[in-house]
Design a protein around this motif. Sequence first.
Motif: not given
Length: 217
Positions: A69-71, A73-77, A105-109, A151-152
Amino acid sequence: MKTRRKFLIGTLGALGLGAVWAWMNKNSVLRWFILKNKNSDLSITHAPALEDNICVLTSKQAEGPFFINSAMRQDIREDRQGKTMHLNLQILRYPECTPIPNAKVEIWHCDAEGKYSGYPEELAHNIYGTIKLTGMKDGNVKPMTEARYLRGMQPSDENGNVKFITVFPGWYDPRTPHIHIKILIGDKEQLTSQFYFETEFQDKIFMSTAPYSTYGK
C-alpha cells in the motif's frame, strides 16, 4: 520524458485476460508465479493520447507479489536515479468513455536497476540465488525493508486525469520493463493491470543512459 495512457473501467469492473508472470527461485514461496492465468490471446495495444476520442477496455493483469500500500503523493522518485518520467493517466468509464473523478490511482514499479522497494535489492539480478522470500499473504510477499520508493497514489481530477513524477523503470530477471497500476473507486478495487513500452524506445535508454546501461537490454 512524458508518457500518457488511458485506462477504461467497465461499469462492473474490467473483465480481464490473464497475465504472464515470472518465477522466482525454486526455494521461494513464489514458485507458483511463473505462468499464472496465462492466456495466449493477450495482446498489447498502443496507448491512445489523452485527447484521442478512443475507448479500449483495459485488460486486467496480475498484481504480482511486490504490492505494498502506497502513500498519497505525486513525486515517487525519492533517491532513485534514472531518466525522469512524467506519467499522465486518464481514468474513464466503459462503454460511456466518461471521466471518473476521485478514483484512487496507485502505481508501483522497480527502479532503473530492477530493484523493488521493500525487498532485498540483490533480488533483481539474482533470481536463481539463495534469497528466500517468505510471509505471502493474498498473493503478496511480506516486505523485508522499510524502503518505499517508486510507489504512490493520487486521486483523479474532474477529468479523470492523474499525474505522477517517477523514473523510467528498468528490468529484472526475467521480466520485461513494466509499471503496475491499481484503480479503486471508493474502497472497491476496479482494475489491476500493468503497462509496457515499445522495445526500440526502451532499448535506447537501456544502452545509453546510466544506471540502466549497467545491465543493458
